[in-house]
Design a protein around this motif. Structure first.
Motif, PDB file in Angstrom:
ATOM      1  N   GLN A 215       0.827  -1.196   0.000  1.00 31.22           N
ATOM      2  CA  GLN A 215       0.000   0.000   0.000  1.00 31.22           C
ATOM      3  C   GLN A 215       0.871   1.260   0.000  1.00 31.22           C
ATOM      4  N   PRO A 216       0.514   2.257  -0.829  1.00 38.77           N
ATOM      5  CA  PRO A 216       1.277   3.509  -0.845  1.00 38.77           C
ATOM      6  C   PRO A 216       1.327   4.128   0.552  1.00 38.77           C
ATOM      7  N   GLY A 217       2.509   4.531   0.951  1.00 38.27           N
ATOM      8  CA  GLY A 217       2.686   5.186   2.240  1.00 38.27           C
ATOM      9  C   GLY A 217       3.122   4.269   3.358  1.00 38.27           C
ATOM     10  N   THR A 218       2.948   2.952   3.204  1.00 41.07           N
ATOM     11  CA  THR A 218       3.402   2.043   4.258  1.00 41.07           C
ATOM     12  C   THR A 218       4.919   2.122   4.385  1.00 41.07           C
ATOM     13  N   ILE A 219       5.599   1.940   3.280  1.00 35.58           N
ATOM     14  CA  ILE A 219       7.052   2.110   3.241  1.00 35.58           C
ATOM     15  C   ILE A 219       7.324   3.501   2.687  1.00 35.58           C
ATOM     16  N   GLU A 220       7.945   4.343   3.470  1.00 25.73           N
ATOM     17  CA  GLU A 220       8.230   5.708   3.023  1.00 25.73           C
ATOM     18  C   GLU A 220       9.335   5.669   1.956  1.00 25.73           C
ATOM     19  N   LEU A 221       8.964   6.025   0.730  1.00 26.73           N
ATOM     20  CA  LEU A 221       9.892   5.925  -0.395  1.00 26.73           C
ATOM     21  C   LEU A 221      10.721   7.184  -0.607  1.00 26.73           C
ATOM     22  N   ASP A 222      10.352   8.275   0.038  1.00 26.62           N
ATOM     23  CA  ASP A 222      11.076   9.526  -0.133  1.00 26.62           C
ATOM     24  C   ASP A 222      12.270   9.550   0.824  1.00 26.62           C
ATOM     25  N   PRO A 223      13.496   9.490   0.310  1.00 26.64           N
ATOM     26  CA  PRO A 223      14.647   9.475   1.213  1.00 26.64           C
ATOM     27  C   PRO A 223      14.816  10.767   2.003  1.00 26.64           C
ATOM     28  N   ASP A 224      14.182  11.858   1.541  1.00 28.89           N
ATOM     29  CA  ASP A 224      14.297  13.152   2.213  1.00 28.89           C
ATOM     30  C   ASP A 224      13.173  13.405   3.208  1.00 28.89           C
ATOM     31  N   ALA A 225      12.268  12.454   3.387  1.00 25.31           N
ATOM     32  CA  ALA A 225      11.168  12.634   4.337  1.00 25.31           C
ATOM     33  C   ALA A 225      11.727  12.860   5.733  1.00 25.31           C
ATOM     34  N   THR A 226      11.110  13.755   6.477  1.00 24.48           N
ATOM     35  CA  THR A 226      11.585  14.090   7.814  1.00 24.48           C
ATOM     36  C   THR A 226      10.576  13.655   8.867  1.00 24.48           C
ATOM     37  N   HIS A 230       9.243   5.833   8.738  1.00 24.29           N
ATOM     38  CA  HIS A 230      10.014   4.612   8.560  1.00 24.29           C
ATOM     39  C   HIS A 230      10.245   4.400   7.069  1.00 24.29           C
ATOM     40  N   LYS A 231      11.489   4.621   6.712  1.00 26.70           N
ATOM     41  CA  LYS A 231      11.872   4.609   5.310  1.00 26.70           C
ATOM     42  C   LYS A 231      12.265   3.206   4.857  1.00 26.70           C
ATOM     43  N   VAL A 232      12.691   3.135   3.620  1.00 22.20           N
ATOM     44  CA  VAL A 232      13.005   1.861   2.981  1.00 22.20           C
ATOM     45  C   VAL A 232      13.982   1.037   3.815  1.00 22.20           C
ATOM     46  N   LEU A 233      15.044   1.661   4.303  1.00 24.27           N
ATOM     47  CA  LEU A 233      16.079   0.900   4.997  1.00 24.27           C
ATOM     48  C   LEU A 233      15.717   0.576   6.443  1.00 24.27           C
ATOM     49  N   ASP A 234      14.658   1.187   6.966  1.00 24.05           N
ATOM     50  CA  ASP A 234      14.114   0.748   8.249  1.00 24.05           C
ATOM     51  C   ASP A 234      13.370  -0.565   8.062  1.00 24.05           C
ATOM     52  N   TRP A 235      12.637  -0.660   6.962  1.00 27.57           N
ATOM     53  CA  TRP A 235      11.907  -1.879   6.650  1.00 27.57           C
ATOM     54  C   TRP A 235      12.840  -2.977   6.128  1.00 27.57           C
ATOM     55  N   ALA A 236      13.859  -2.579   5.410  1.00 25.37           N
ATOM     56  CA  ALA A 236      14.764  -3.546   4.779  1.00 25.37           C
ATOM     57  C   ALA A 236      16.204  -3.206   5.132  1.00 25.37           C
ATOM     58  N   ARG A 245      11.886  -6.807  -1.238  1.00 26.41           N
ATOM     59  CA  ARG A 245      11.323  -7.106  -2.562  1.00 26.41           C
ATOM     60  C   ARG A 245      10.147  -6.210  -2.923  1.00 26.41           C
ATOM     61  N   PHE A 246       9.677  -5.406  -1.990  1.00 31.83           N
ATOM     62  CA  PHE A 246       8.563  -4.503  -2.276  1.00 31.83           C
ATOM     63  C   PHE A 246       9.041  -3.118  -2.709  1.00 31.83           C
ATOM     64  N   VAL A 247      10.340  -2.961  -2.841  1.00 32.75           N
ATOM     65  CA  VAL A 247      10.905  -1.668  -3.208  1.00 32.75           C
ATOM     66  C   VAL A 247      11.779  -1.848  -4.443  1.00 32.75           C
ATOM     67  N   PRO A 248      11.573  -1.049  -5.495  1.00 28.83           N
ATOM     68  CA  PRO A 248      12.436  -1.147  -6.678  1.00 28.83           C
ATOM     69  C   PRO A 248      13.902  -0.952  -6.311  1.00 28.83           C
ATOM     70  N   LYS A 249      14.782  -1.646  -7.010  1.00 30.45           N
ATOM     71  CA  LYS A 249      16.208  -1.589  -6.696  1.00 30.45           C
ATOM     72  C   LYS A 249      16.753  -0.173  -6.797  1.00 30.45           C
ATOM     73  N   GLU A 250      16.248   0.598  -7.768  1.00 29.18           N
ATOM     74  CA  GLU A 250      16.760   1.957  -7.906  1.00 29.18           C
ATOM     75  C   GLU A 250      16.360   2.840  -6.723  1.00 29.18           C
ATOM     76  N   VAL A 251      15.202   2.547  -6.117  1.00 31.62           N
ATOM     77  CA  VAL A 251      14.779   3.302  -4.939  1.00 31.62           C
ATOM     78  C   VAL A 251      15.631   2.901  -3.731  1.00 31.62           C
ATOM     79  N   ILE A 252      15.912   1.613  -3.601  1.00 30.68           N
ATOM     80  CA  ILE A 252      16.810   1.174  -2.528  1.00 30.68           C
ATOM     81  C   ILE A 252      18.160   1.865  -2.672  1.00 30.68           C
ATOM     82  N   GLN A 253      18.659   1.966  -3.892  1.00 29.66           N
ATOM     83  CA  GLN A 253      19.947   2.615  -4.114  1.00 29.66           C
ATOM     84  C   GLN A 253      19.901   4.089  -3.712  1.00 29.66           C
TER      85      GLN A 253
END
Length: 302
Positions: A215-226, A230-236, A245-253
């Motif tokens: 669901q949009p917003g569950t994993i915060e995809l914006d690395p600049d969010a303040t 809980h961003k991508v690397l908190d979840w993964a 696996r729920f985050v595109p590789k380019e977003v993880i990068q």
């Protein structure tokens, strides 16, 4: 068994973090750093961790830095189990006492443990730990405690104990019937489910968790969010994390590069919530800096 690659202390990021850890972090996290760079054994971490264990077998004394109470708390048990998992060692000297603590404080009707005990109120603590009732079990931290105990099943017969089975049943039921609101509920479900056998029940609940993660917003995809997000690397936090696996590789990068850039001048990483005190902030930052180094190493960034 090391759960992440050995850190190269000559790497600029690691070198800066080293200076922060030796300047600000508690002994436990200094030992973790030395273990991560191959200078100290895993047993040294366990000796340091044992200082936080009470005679009742539980963990207190600020092991969770926002709980300054000396008394044992359920969150202390989860914190300790995560550290044992980090080095993949489960000494009888720690686990036997922890088992006594978990058995004694397991909810007699439902199984499981509360979010915190009322004794937390007697000493300084972050406001979110204040507890008026402690007679109701909570998925947080029960899910992670049971999931992490699965990982040490070869070291201790917890899985055969009646208190364990009741807490396990409580966790199944909670994941099936609760709303699983927010990061702290869902991550507890993940920690529990990822160590279950591949059964129809497991797969059904994984499908439920997967739907939430999608669901949009569950994993915060914006690395600049303040703020407390809980961003991508908190979840993964590891390359093999369930949620990766729920985050595109380019977003993880993007998040990995942002994580590198967010290392402060003092060499540590900041916390994203209000600090209880300067001491608690330094302790949390020391712990978090080790977590960030582990994440960067897992993804091959350092």
């Amino acid at each position: 068994m090391r759960t992440y690659p050995l850190l190269d202390e000559s790497h600029p990021v690691v070198k800066k973090a080293r200076d922060f850890i030796y300047t600000h972090a508690r002994l436990l996290d200094r030992y973790r750093f030395e273990y991560a760079t191959g200078q100290r054994s895993a047993e040294a971490i366990l000796h340091s961790l044992a200082a936080y264990q009470n005679q009742d077998g539980g963990f207190g004394h600020g092991l969770e830095p926002d709980i300054r109470s000396p008394y044992s708390q359920p969150q202390g048990a989860e914190f300790a189990l995560h550290l044992l998992d980090e080095v993949h060692l489960y000494p009888e000297s720690i686990l036997t006492g922890l088992g006594y603590f978990l058995q004694k404080h397991s909810n007699p009707e439902t199984g499981g443990w509360p979010y915190s005990f009322r004794s937390v109120n007697e000493h300084p603590h972050a406001p979110w730990w204040t507890t008026e009732k402690d007679d109701i079990a909570s998925l947080n931290p029960t899910g992670s405690i049971i999931g992490l105990l699965y990982k040490c099943k070869e070291w201790h017969p917890f899985l055969k104990e009646s208190w364990f089975k009741k807490a396990e049943a409580f966790t199944w039921s909670s994941i099936e019937h609760s709303n699983l609101e927010g990061y702290h509920d869902v991550i507890q479900a993940i920690h529990f489910l990822e160590y279950q056998d591949d059964s129809e029940r497991t797969n059904q609940l994984k499908n439920r968790v997967d739907h939430i993660l999608e669901q949009p917003g569950t994993i915060e995809l914006d690395p600049d969010a303040t703020g407390y997000v809980h961003k991508v690397l908190d979840w993964a936090p590891r390359a093999d994390s369930y949620a990766a696996r729920f985050v595109p590789k380019e977003v993880i990068q993007q998040h990995l590069e942002h994580l590198l850039a967010s290392q402060l001048e003092d060499g540590g990483w900041p916390i994203s919530w209000p600090a209880l005190s300067p001491a608690a902030e330094a302790e949390w930052r020391g712990h978090l800096t080790m977590e960030r180094l582990k994440t960067l190493a897992s993804y091959g960034m350092i």
